[in-house]
Motif scaffolding. Sequence first.
Motif, PDB file in Angstrom:
ATOM      1  N   PHE A  37       0.843  -1.177   0.000  1.00  0.00           N
ATOM      2  CA  PHE A  37       0.000   0.000   0.000  1.00  0.00           C
ATOM      3  C   PHE A  37       0.886   1.238   0.000  1.00  0.00           C
ATOM      4  CE2 PHE A  37      -4.198  -1.826   0.938  1.00  0.00           C
ATOM      5  CZ  PHE A  37      -3.816  -3.124   1.230  1.00  0.00           C
ATOM      6  N   ARG A  38       0.321   2.357  -0.422  1.00  0.00           N
ATOM      7  CA  ARG A  38       1.091   3.593  -0.337  1.00  0.00           C
ATOM      8  C   ARG A  38       0.168   4.729   0.118  1.00  0.00           C
ATOM      9  NH1 ARG A  38       2.308   4.400  -6.781  1.00  0.00           N
ATOM     10  NH2 ARG A  38       0.209   5.063  -7.424  1.00  0.00           N
ATOM     11  N   GLN A  39       0.821   5.721   0.694  1.00  0.00           N
ATOM     12  CA  GLN A  39       0.052   6.850   1.231  1.00  0.00           C
ATOM     13  C   GLN A  39       0.836   8.138   1.059  1.00  0.00           C
ATOM     14  OE1 GLN A  39      -1.062   6.386   5.379  1.00  0.00           O
ATOM     15  NE2 GLN A  39      -2.846   7.702   5.093  1.00  0.00           N
ATOM     16  N   VAL A  40       0.130   9.177   0.685  1.00  0.00           N
ATOM     17  CA  VAL A  40       0.699  10.520   0.626  1.00  0.00           C
ATOM     18  C   VAL A  40      -0.086  11.383   1.603  1.00  0.00           C
ATOM     19  CG1 VAL A  40       1.506  10.264  -1.737  1.00  0.00           C
ATOM     20  CG2 VAL A  40      -0.781  11.190  -1.311  1.00  0.00           C
ATOM     21  N   PRO A  41       0.516  12.475   2.057  1.00  0.00           N
ATOM     22  CA  PRO A  41      -0.163  13.324   3.046  1.00  0.00           C
ATOM     23  C   PRO A  41      -1.539  13.769   2.562  1.00  0.00           C
ATOM     24  CG  PRO A  41       2.126  13.949   2.887  1.00  0.00           C
ATOM     25  CD  PRO A  41       1.885  12.951   1.791  1.00  0.00           C
ATOM     26  N   MET A  42      -2.469  13.739   3.479  1.00  0.00           N
ATOM     27  CA  MET A  42      -3.832  14.212   3.257  1.00  0.00           C
ATOM     28  C   MET A  42      -4.659  13.287   2.374  1.00  0.00           C
ATOM     29  SD  MET A  42      -3.581  16.792   5.128  1.00  0.00           S
ATOM     30  CE  MET A  42      -5.155  17.573   4.868  1.00  0.00           C
ATOM     31  N   LYS A  43      -4.134  12.105   2.073  1.00  0.00           N
ATOM     32  CA  LYS A  43      -4.892  11.148   1.265  1.00  0.00           C
ATOM     33  C   LYS A  43      -4.943   9.805   1.985  1.00  0.00           C
ATOM     34  CE  LYS A  43      -4.362  13.019  -3.386  1.00  0.00           C
ATOM     35  NZ  LYS A  43      -4.034  12.679  -4.805  1.00  0.00           N
ATOM     36  N   GLU A  44      -5.954   9.025   1.627  1.00  0.00           N
ATOM     37  CA  GLU A  44      -6.095   7.710   2.229  1.00  0.00           C
ATOM     38  C   GLU A  44      -5.035   6.750   1.684  1.00  0.00           C
ATOM     39  OE1 GLU A  44     -10.893   7.588   3.170  1.00  0.00           O
ATOM     40  OE2 GLU A  44     -10.052   6.346   1.580  1.00  0.00           O
ATOM     41  N   ARG A  45      -4.721   5.775   2.504  1.00  0.00           N
ATOM     42  CA  ARG A  45      -3.784   4.743   2.079  1.00  0.00           C
ATOM     43  C   ARG A  45      -4.447   3.913   0.974  1.00  0.00           C
ATOM     44  NH1 ARG A  45      -0.733   1.717   6.870  1.00  0.00           N
ATOM     45  NH2 ARG A  45      -0.450   3.929   7.350  1.00  0.00           N
ATOM     46  N   GLU A  46      -3.742   3.745  -0.133  1.00  0.00           N
ATOM     47  CA  GLU A  46      -4.322   3.026  -1.266  1.00  0.00           C
ATOM     48  C   GLU A  46      -3.552   1.745  -1.557  1.00  0.00           C
ATOM     49  OE1 GLU A  46      -4.070   5.068  -4.995  1.00  0.00           O
ATOM     50  OE2 GLU A  46      -1.924   5.473  -4.809  1.00  0.00           O
ATOM     51  N   GLY A  47      -4.282   0.746  -2.017  1.00  0.00           N
ATOM     52  CA  GLY A  47      -3.659  -0.507  -2.376  1.00  0.00           C
ATOM     53  C   GLY A  47      -2.936  -0.405  -3.701  1.00  0.00           C
ATOM     54  N   VAL A  48      -1.762  -0.982  -3.743  1.00  0.00           N
ATOM     55  CA  VAL A  48      -0.930  -0.953  -4.941  1.00  0.00           C
ATOM     56  C   VAL A  48      -0.894  -2.323  -5.610  1.00  0.00           C
ATOM     57  CG1 VAL A  48       1.423  -0.625  -5.778  1.00  0.00           C
ATOM     58  CG2 VAL A  48       0.489   0.933  -4.066  1.00  0.00           C
ATOM     59  N   ALA A  49      -0.617  -3.352  -4.827  1.00  0.00           N
ATOM     60  CA  ALA A  49      -0.505  -4.703  -5.372  1.00  0.00           C
ATOM     61  C   ALA A  49      -0.748  -5.711  -4.265  1.00  0.00           C
ATOM     62  CB  ALA A  49       0.874  -4.920  -5.995  1.00  0.00           C
ATOM     63  N   ALA A  50      -1.273  -6.864  -4.632  1.00  0.00           N
ATOM     64  CA  ALA A  50      -1.526  -7.926  -3.664  1.00  0.00           C
ATOM     65  C   ALA A  50      -1.115  -9.260  -4.264  1.00  0.00           C
ATOM     66  CB  ALA A  50      -2.992  -7.949  -3.254  1.00  0.00           C
ATOM     67  N   ILE A  51      -0.806 -10.210  -3.372  1.00  0.00           N
ATOM     68  CA  ILE A  51      -0.422 -11.554  -3.809  1.00  0.00           C
ATOM     69  C   ILE A  51      -1.057 -12.552  -2.859  1.00  0.00           C
ATOM     70  CG2 ILE A  51       1.749 -11.544  -2.510  1.00  0.00           C
ATOM     71  CD1 ILE A  51       2.983 -13.041  -4.966  1.00  0.00           C
ATOM     72  N   TYR A  52      -1.598 -13.641  -3.404  1.00  0.00           N
ATOM     73  CA  TYR A  52      -2.312 -14.602  -2.571  1.00  0.00           C
ATOM     74  C   TYR A  52      -2.308 -15.945  -3.274  1.00  0.00           C
ATOM     75  CZ  TYR A  52      -5.928 -12.752  -5.715  1.00  0.00           C
ATOM     76  OH  TYR A  52      -6.636 -12.321  -6.819  1.00  0.00           O
ATOM     77  N   GLY A  53      -2.876 -16.941  -2.611  1.00  0.00           N
ATOM     78  CA  GLY A  53      -2.881 -18.280  -3.185  1.00  0.00           C
ATOM     79  C   GLY A  53      -1.479 -18.826  -3.309  1.00  0.00           C
ATOM     80  N   GLN A  54      -0.672 -18.652  -2.250  1.00  0.00           N
ATOM     81  CA  GLN A  54       0.717 -19.099  -2.229  1.00  0.00           C
ATOM     82  C   GLN A  54       1.528 -18.491  -3.368  1.00  0.00           C
ATOM     83  OE1 GLN A  54       1.586 -23.139  -1.304  1.00  0.00           O
ATOM     84  NE2 GLN A  54      -0.311 -23.469  -0.170  1.00  0.00           N
ATOM     85  N   GLY A  55       1.132 -17.309  -3.771  1.00  0.00           N
ATOM     86  CA  GLY A  55       1.870 -16.607  -4.808  1.00  0.00           C
ATOM     87  C   GLY A  55       1.395 -16.885  -6.214  1.00  0.00           C
ATOM     88  N   HIS A  56       0.367 -17.692  -6.356  1.00  0.00           N
ATOM     89  CA  HIS A  56      -0.121 -18.005  -7.695  1.00  0.00           C
ATOM     90  C   HIS A  56      -0.942 -16.871  -8.293  1.00  0.00           C
ATOM     91  CE1 HIS A  56       1.465 -21.939  -7.189  1.00  0.00           C
ATOM     92  NE2 HIS A  56       0.562 -22.329  -6.300  1.00  0.00           N
ATOM     93  N   PHE A  57      -1.468 -16.021  -7.462  1.00  0.00           N
ATOM     94  CA  PHE A  57      -2.355 -14.968  -7.924  1.00  0.00           C
ATOM     95  C   PHE A  57      -1.835 -13.620  -7.483  1.00  0.00           C
ATOM     96  CE2 PHE A  57      -5.467 -17.904  -9.384  1.00  0.00           C
ATOM     97  CZ  PHE A  57      -5.455 -18.953  -8.485  1.00  0.00           C
TER      98      PHE A  57
END
Length: 128
Positions: A37-57
């Motif tokens: 996730f990333r965040q800049v001042p005055m903004k909500e934390r936003e999702g950038v990338a995710a990994i799941y399923g033991q790395g398959h997805f």
Amino acid sequence: QVQLAQSGGGSVQTGGSLRLSCAASEYSSRPYCMGWFRQVPMKEREGVAAIYGQGHFTYYADSVKGRFTISRDNAQKTLYLQMDTLKPEDTGMYYCAAYPPPCNGGISSLNRNKYNYWGQGTQVTVSS
């Protein structure tokens, strides 16, 4: 209780690359669902990338698709984010995060409210 220790980040010019790492203190027998996730001042934390399923997805925000790559080394309990072709708008504080399975897929994988554990954050600055 999972502890996440981040490393990497720093300053780079537009078009440059950086790699972030996130080491987990433990895993259950099933690898945790993890994301960046990333965040800049005055903004909500936003999702950038995710990994799941033991790395398959994997799943990426549209803003980073094709430029960032999330990966994991389950043996080393480490999550990575390779960031290429960086832009000034990528500047921000980056956090890794995790929660135990079962994992949510698709866009839900970037829902910050799903994540229980967070790294300490690392600054990424991209100058034009």
